[in-house]
Design a protein around this motif. Structure first.
Motif, PDB file in Angstrom:
ATOM      1  N   SER A 151      35.643 -33.118  41.400  1.00 60.03           N
ATOM      2  CA  SER A 151      36.610 -32.257  42.069  1.00 60.03           C
ATOM      3  C   SER A 151      36.652 -30.893  41.391  1.00 60.03           C
ATOM      4  N   VAL A 152      36.376 -29.840  42.147  1.00 58.33           N
ATOM      5  CA  VAL A 152      36.525 -28.482  41.635  1.00 58.33           C
ATOM      6  C   VAL A 152      37.996 -28.121  41.772  1.00 58.33           C
ATOM      7  N   VAL A 153      38.706 -28.049  40.643  1.00 61.27           N
ATOM      8  CA  VAL A 153      40.159 -27.877  40.663  1.00 61.27           C
ATOM      9  C   VAL A 153      40.584 -26.449  40.351  1.00 61.27           C
ATOM     10  N   ALA A 154      39.656 -25.603  39.911  1.00 60.49           N
ATOM     11  CA  ALA A 154      39.968 -24.189  39.686  1.00 60.49           C
ATOM     12  C   ALA A 154      38.691 -23.390  39.887  1.00 60.49           C
ATOM     13  N   ARG A 155      38.795 -22.326  40.658  1.00 62.68           N
ATOM     14  CA  ARG A 155      37.674 -21.424  40.930  1.00 62.68           C
ATOM     15  C   ARG A 155      38.288 -20.057  41.154  1.00 62.68           C
ATOM     16  N   LEU A 156      38.183 -19.182  40.167  1.00 59.83           N
ATOM     17  CA  LEU A 156      38.943 -17.947  40.206  1.00 59.83           C
ATOM     18  C   LEU A 156      38.174 -16.794  39.589  1.00 59.83           C
ATOM     19  N   ALA A 157      38.520 -15.604  40.008  1.00 62.17           N
ATOM     20  CA  ALA A 157      37.918 -14.369  39.492  1.00 62.17           C
ATOM     21  C   ALA A 157      39.025 -13.380  39.209  1.00 62.17           C
ATOM     22  N   ARG A 158      38.861 -12.641  38.108  1.00 64.59           N
ATOM     23  CA  ARG A 158      39.840 -11.637  37.717  1.00 64.59           C
ATOM     24  C   ARG A 158      39.104 -10.392  37.204  1.00 64.59           C
ATOM     25  N   GLY A 159      39.736  -9.240  37.333  1.00 66.39           N
ATOM     26  CA  GLY A 159      39.178  -8.019  36.788  1.00 66.39           C
ATOM     27  C   GLY A 159      38.068  -7.440  37.634  1.00 66.39           C
ATOM     28  N   ASP A 160      37.170  -6.693  36.963  1.00 64.13           N
ATOM     29  CA  ASP A 160      36.142  -5.931  37.667  1.00 64.13           C
ATOM     30  C   ASP A 160      34.735  -6.290  37.207  1.00 64.13           C
TER      31      ASP A 160
END
Length: 658
Positions: A151-160
């Motif tokens: 299970s992919v429970v977190a997939r996130l991007a932040r910044g540049d």
């Protein structure tokens, strides 16, 4: 009616209070779903409860669970399981995940995980990409992916992905490129894993022998005293070679062939097998061996043997120009002068000097593609029916060949058991690697989990803070999100490390006239320093003394420990209070501590039982954990029908923030 909370219930009455054995059997999937690994070398010394001061009557044993040894049935396209059906952090797997396990996205709650640590990590990641946080600013942009049991429970991007211009100054907001979940990053030394996987494939195919001299396959490698260096020593950084080519390859004229000859001319600094030294030359040499025995370039071997079978469509050396808008920028290089910021051209100057395809660097990829690779390794070398390694070859990646060099645990190409970036997922079999550009991959077979963090910390230059806090945080957030199921299935309390501050979990005053027995289950991961200890007070909590034999500390041990200790309880007007004190200090705080199954008895009575619903405990820095799984039928009822659910005379749980 007698009360199953404290003071009056007979000891025999609480033997089955709040047990979840029936539920454990209900949730446990069929046996035989997962192939088992061949036996590995025994792990190093246990990091669990220390018994240096244990008196003979004190016992500390591994706690067991009625459904131990069973794994979740994961089909070719698994959907969400029963909420809370995660096996739990304290019951490590021994075998591979089912070969048909396929990644799917879901919420933490649907996967049986606690979303709070994952939400906290997401907030941290945003802070680390924000220059307004001053010293807390680590990198311009980042993308992360966390997965547990498919299970992919977190997939996130932040910044540049792009924030700075050629002069090193911030671009206007309209000219920046935000990081995305599909941003392509320069993996830097994570590329070594691809070289190592190709080597393992050639061992699988019989073209290489692990302990054969590399010069058997590449005669020119014998130059400068390297005739005895083996394939294994190259892959475990015990060859004795220097860390880097000297002079740097980009300073050598004559093109790729001249630079390959320079690698072959490198002389070792130590006899093979006598020292550990992390070395790019090891993987540059391994590249030359692989290209010699196969007759193919390394990029072709990686494409044909790894990325194409696994469907890693966003992974390549020298990515095509069409990818460039998605590629995270790296540095403005001045030595050698390559302009910048670099996008799509490998950051490592030695890899650039050999055309962007090098054994130690050069691969570009995304978190999604690396997730496919990580799951294939957890599955025993296969994904969606495409096998890239035999199960035996995967065990070579996670077997520690460097026992002679404590702290430098190493499989073939993969680092093992490194808490400085593996955080709360650290264990003897946890494998992974980092990259200079701010990348990391952590794969934990014991919980069938992995954490991927890709950043562009070298944008706009290499002089940036360490990425290690973020690397550890990604792995630790996932570890803390995985529930720790108590062996008896009852209530539990959790203490999360708080920067060295101690948390306490305290009983009310207990009154007894004779000897007592205290027993409890504990799961402790305290990091480099600190730990859990049981303390006692007989003066109304003014002073506390540690109970001998109850100190537990360490990192990477995944077993619940059952502690049973006798106490003298002389009559006291203030009564006897007990408390569990947990602290974690040092650079690696670990996952935390869980306590469950607390029982205090005298010769005839149960004075305290934490598995009863309203057991009075005062928590500072601890919190009672709500079960992410339903109560079993009959839980909360003792064998002679004494109800745990009756309102206790001593009051309810009192939880206070530290």
């Amino acid at each position: 009616m007698r009360i199953c909370a404290y003071v009056t219930a007979p000891a025999s009455a609480l033997a089955g209070c709040a047990t979840l054995a029936a539920l454990a059997a209900l949730l446990a999937p069929p046996q035989g779903a997962a192939p088992t690994r061949p036996a590995l070398p025994a792990p190093g010394p246990s990091a669990a409860a220390s018994a240096a001061a244990v008196a003979p009557p004190v016992t500390t044993t591994a706690a067991t669970s009625s459904s131990a040894g069973r794994g979740p049935a994961t089909g070719p396209s698994p959907g969400p399981q029963i909420p809370g059906s995660s096996r739990g952090f304290g019951r490590p797997y021994e075998g591979f995940a089912p070969a048909g396990t396929v990644l799917h996205r879901t919420s933490p709650g649907r996967a049986g995980l606690d979303p709070r640590p994952l939400d906290a990590f997401a907030r941290q990641l945003a802070e680390w990409t924000d220059p307004a946080h001053g010293a807390g600013y680590l990198f311009p942009g980042a993308t992360a992916l966390l997965a547990h049991e498919g299970s992919v429970v977190a997939r996130l991007a932040r910044g540049d992905a792009l924030r700075y211009g050629p002069d090193g100054r911030e671009l206007p907001p309209a000219e920046r490129v935000p990081a995305r979940t599909d941003t392509v990053y320069d993996l830097a030394s994570l590329s070594k894993l691809f070289t190592s996987l190709v080597a393992a494939q050639q061992i699988d195919a019989g073209r290489l022998r692990l302990d054969a001299p590399a010069a058997r396959y590449l005669p020119g490698f014998a130059a400068a005293g390297k005739a005895r260096i083996t394939i294994r020593q190259l892959l475990t950084h015990t060859s004795g070679l220097p860390a880097d080519p000297r002079p740097p390859l980009w300073q050598i004229s004559g093109g790729r062939e001249a630079r390959a000859r320079a690698v072959l001319r490198a002389a070792p600094l130590n006899a093979p097998g006598t020292h550990y030294r992390y070395s790019d030359l090891n993987m540059l040499s391994m590249q030359l061996v692989l290209e010699k025995v196969t007759g193919k370039r390394l990029d072709t071997l990686v494409r044909e043997g790894i990325t194409e079978p696994l469907g890693m469509t966003d992974t390549a050396y020298n990515p095509p120009h069409s990818w460039w808008p998605r590629i995270a920028a790296t540095s403005n290089q001045r030595l050698p002068d390559r302009g910048g910021p670099l996008r799509g051209s490998v950051h490592d100057a030695n890899a650039w000097a050999v055309g962007g395809v090098a054994g130690h660097a050069g691969v570009f990829s995304t978190v999604d593609d690396l997730a496919l690779l990580a799951q294939a390794l957890l599955n025993g070398g296969t994904y969606r029916g495409h096998r890239i390694l035999s199960r035996h070859a995967v065990t070579l990646l996670e077997r520690d060949y460097n026992r002679r060099f404590p702290g430098h645990d190493h499989g073939l190409g993969f680092e093992l058991n490194q808490p400085w970036y593996m955080g709360g997922l650290t264990a003897p079999r946890t494998l992974g690697h980092t990259g200079f550009t701010g990348t990391s991959l952590v794969i934990d077979p014991a919980s069938r989990s992995f954490a991927i963090l890709l950043t562009n910390r070298v944008h706009p230059d290499d002089a940036t803070p360490s990425t290690n806090p973020a690397r550890r945080a990604a792995a630790t957030a996932l570890a803390r999100a995985i529930p720790a199921r108590p062996p008896g299935g009852g209530r539990s309390w959790y203490a999360e490390p708080k920067g060295g501050a101690a948390g306490t979990l305290t009983t009310p005053a207990l009154h007894a006239d004779g000897p007592l027995t205290v027993s409890y289950d504990a799961l402790v991961d305290s990091g480099a320093e600190g730990g859990l200890v049981l303390e006692r007070s007989t003066d109304g909590s003014d002073t506390w003394r540690a109970v001998a034999g109850t100190r537990s500390s360490g990192h990477g041990e995944r077993a619940w420990q059952h502690v049973r200790v006798p106490l003298d309880a002389a009559p006291s007007r203030a009564g006897l209070r007990l408390r569990w004190r947990f602290s974690a200090a040092g650079p690696w705080e670990g996952r935390g501590a869980d306590v469950a199954g607390v029982r205090v008895t005298d010769a005839t009575r149960v004075l305290f039982a934490s598995d009863c619903p309203h057991t009075p405990l005062t928590a500072h820095g601890w919190r009672p954990l709500a079960r992410p799984w339903p109560l079993a039928p009959g839980a909360g009822t003792t064998p002679d029908a004494v109800r745990c659910g009756a309102t206790p005379r001593a009051g309810r749980i009192r939880t206070q923030k530290p």
